[in-house]
Design a protein around this motif. Structure first.
Motif, PDB file in Angstrom:
ATOM      1  N   TYR A 182      38.473  36.316  39.860  1.00 61.65           N
ATOM      2  CA  TYR A 182      38.740  35.106  39.092  1.00 61.65           C
ATOM      3  C   TYR A 182      38.043  35.232  37.740  1.00 61.65           C
ATOM      4  CZ  TYR A 182      39.868  32.912  43.627  1.00 61.65           C
ATOM      5  OH  TYR A 182      40.410  32.602  44.844  1.00 61.65           O
ATOM      6  N   GLN A 183      38.383  34.324  36.833  1.00 56.82           N
ATOM      7  CA  GLN A 183      37.649  34.227  35.577  1.00 56.82           C
ATOM      8  C   GLN A 183      37.445  32.768  35.224  1.00 56.82           C
ATOM      9  OE1 GLN A 183      39.447  35.972  32.027  1.00 56.82           O
ATOM     10  NE2 GLN A 183      37.416  36.516  31.257  1.00 56.82           N
ATOM     11  N   ARG A 185      37.243  29.528  33.097  1.00 61.94           N
ATOM     12  CA  ARG A 185      38.028  29.073  31.964  1.00 61.94           C
ATOM     13  C   ARG A 185      37.121  28.888  30.743  1.00 61.94           C
ATOM     14  NH1 ARG A 185      43.103  27.981  33.442  1.00 61.94           N
ATOM     15  NH2 ARG A 185      43.559  27.594  35.659  1.00 61.94           N
ATOM     16  N   GLU A 257      40.128  23.750  37.889  1.00 59.90           N
ATOM     17  CA  GLU A 257      39.692  23.242  36.593  1.00 59.90           C
ATOM     18  C   GLU A 257      38.604  24.122  35.987  1.00 59.90           C
ATOM     19  OE1 GLU A 257      40.965  20.549  34.953  1.00 59.90           O
ATOM     20  OE2 GLU A 257      42.477  20.563  36.539  1.00 59.90           O
ATOM     21  N   ARG A 258      37.939  24.911  36.808  1.00 65.69           N
ATOM     22  CA  ARG A 258      36.825  25.743  36.354  1.00 65.69           C
ATOM     23  C   ARG A 258      37.235  27.200  36.152  1.00 65.69           C
ATOM     24  NH1 ARG A 258      31.103  25.312  36.973  1.00 65.69           N
ATOM     25  NH2 ARG A 258      31.453  23.363  38.093  1.00 65.69           N
ATOM     26  N   SER A 259      38.112  27.725  37.015  1.00 64.00           N
ATOM     27  CA  SER A 259      38.443  29.154  36.954  1.00 64.00           C
ATOM     28  C   SER A 259      39.891  29.380  37.363  1.00 64.00           C
ATOM     29  CB  SER A 259      37.512  29.953  37.869  1.00 64.00           C
ATOM     30  OG  SER A 259      37.679  29.568  39.226  1.00 64.00           O
ATOM     31  N   ARG A 260      40.373  30.590  37.072  1.00 63.50           N
ATOM     32  CA  ARG A 260      41.741  30.962  37.421  1.00 63.50           C
ATOM     33  C   ARG A 260      41.734  32.346  38.063  1.00 63.50           C
ATOM     34  NH1 ARG A 260      44.023  34.566  33.703  1.00 63.50           N
ATOM     35  NH2 ARG A 260      42.634  35.073  31.953  1.00 63.50           N
TER      36      ARG A 260
END
Length: 442
Positions: A182-183, A185, A257-260
């Motif tokens: 993940y990364q 945002r 909302e924090r990472s994708r």
């Protein structure tokens, strides 16, 4: 010397660059031709390439000592060193946050740029043998002459399969895993960490580890016993994401909302602890002029992220022994075998004991106070007896071997004999997680 290296992974690349800087002529052979023009690197055939990795301080110090250009390239690519503050107020490098792809890209560019390194894309068909000694490599119908052959092709390398001694320690761990990258945002901060290298949750029947990498990228790893077939569905994205939502702490990191997600869910293969010597039981070298190194010698389960560090420690020692023994490659082979027996085998045996204990606890069994006390339980006991903590730091950082815990193992055993047990972290047990997985797949 003329040196032929099988495999251009971290171990082979590090050795290629280090040997060339010493004036040796090095040919390193690998089927993978490296990153594409767009920078992407599928690294087919290396299952673990895109899986989670950890890089402890010895990885960094090895690069700085032998291939400083690789360390500089790694920094430029975004590698993030983390430090711990010692009781005297000084700081010590603990780990470098990075994906393996980032690390290996930097290492490859620096190693192959060294004068004296010849990279041959191709398949090693066999090790050439003359008068009972390794004499080079057969590569796609051509020959590469060598005074010394190094097998850095991994635990299951085929080119030397006919001469490799049998493993003498380790075995099937009974553990499997899946992970996903993940990364964060833009503008999003990281979630919780349990130490500078990771966030970890030990739950009833399974384990979750999160490894931060560079530039806000991180990997989530879910480990389970292979016997728990109900969790096989974690390899599917819907089930994996549902599991992330169900585990407190992990839900914070993976909140949309924090990472994708950056990758698909990446299933891992069966895990093995594995130690293989250079010699047969009668003391004969497997093949004079051939040295196994890296994963070909020792592998450990990835839940402590020790693989690359253990391989580079081997490679650095092998370079020192080349300096000492020169063209006496038989003495080199025996000396390296003795070093690995003293410095690599204990890590493999340490992991085997920990994995056995972990599987037993996942089955609901109590701590076995009559058998070897697993090192992860020794570390956990420091929460009750702070005197144990002084030995934990060097062990965790791999600045010393598992023997550094020996003086405090009986103190830890006394903690467990008192009836204390580490509590499971908050979250669903294995049966509850299996229900989450099943629900996500219906």
């Amino acid at each position: 010397m003329r040196v032929g290296i099988i495999g251009a992974g971290p171990t082979g690349l590090f050795l290629a660059g280090g040997l060339a800087r010493r004036g040796h002529a090095v040919t390193v052979v690998d089927r993978d031709t490296g990153p594409g023009a767009d920078g992407r690197w599928p690294r087919r055939g290396v299952m673990q390439f895109h899986h989670a990795h950890a890089f402890r301080a010895p990885c960094r110090t090895a690069l700085e000592a032998e291939l400083p250009g690789a360390a500089a390239r790694w920094d430029e690519a975004g590698a993030e060193p983390t430090f711990v503050t010692l009781p005297d107020g000084s700081r010590r490098l603990m780990t470098v946050l990075s994906r393996r792809e980032t690390f290996e890209t930097a290492l490859r560019a620096a190693a192959l740029a060294e004068p004296g390194v010849d990279f041959r894309p191709g398949h090693v068909d066999a090790v050439l043998v003359e008068d009972g000694r390794a004499a080079g490599l057969a590569v796609d119908g051509t020959t590469v002459a060598a005074d010394l052959v190094l097998d850095a092709a991994g635990r299951s390398g085929r080119a030397t399969a006919a001469v490799r001694p049998a493993p003498t320690a380790g075995g099937d761990c009974g553990i499997a895993y899946v992970d996903r990258q993940y990364q964060l945002r833009p503008g999003a901060g990281p979630g919780p960490l349990t130490n500078p290298m990771a966030w970890q949750a030990d739950l009833d029947g399974y384990q979750v580890i999160l490894f931060p990498h560079e530039r806000g990228i991180f990997s989530v790893v879910l480990l389970r016993p292979t016997a728990t077939r109900a969790l096989l569905g974690l390899r599917h994205a819907a089930a994996f994401e549902a599991a992330c939502r169900a585990v407190p702490g992990l839900d914070t990191w993976t909140d949309p909302e924090r990472s994708r997600p950056l990758t698909d869910v990446l299933p891992g293969g069966r895990l093995f602890n594995h130690y293989r010597p250079q010699t047969h039981p009668d003391g004969r070298l497997a093949l004079p002029g051939l040295v196994l190194v890296g994963d070909a010698v020792g592998t450990t389960t990835p839940n402590f992220g020790r693989g690359v560090t253990l391989s580079l420690l081997q490679a650095q020692q092998l370079l020192a022994l080349v300096d000492e023994h020169g063209r006496d490659v038989d003495a080199l082979g025996h000396a390296f075998d003795a070093w690995c027996d003293a410095r690599v085998r204990p890590w493999v045996e340490d992991h085997a004991v920990m994995d056995d204990g972990l599987r037993r606890r996942w089955r609901g069994e109590d701590v076995d106070l009559d058998g070897p006390l697993p090192s992860d339980l020794v570390m956990a006991a420091a929460a009750v007896d702070p005197a144990i903590g002084a030995a934990v730091g060097p062990y965790a950082a791999m600045l010393a071997g598992p023997e550094v815990l020996d003086p405090v193992r009986e103190r830890a055993r006394a903690v467990y004999a008192s009836g204390w047990r580490p509590a499971f972290d908050e979250g669903p047990d294995a049966a509850e997680l299996a229900a989450v997985v099943a629900g996500a797949l219906t």
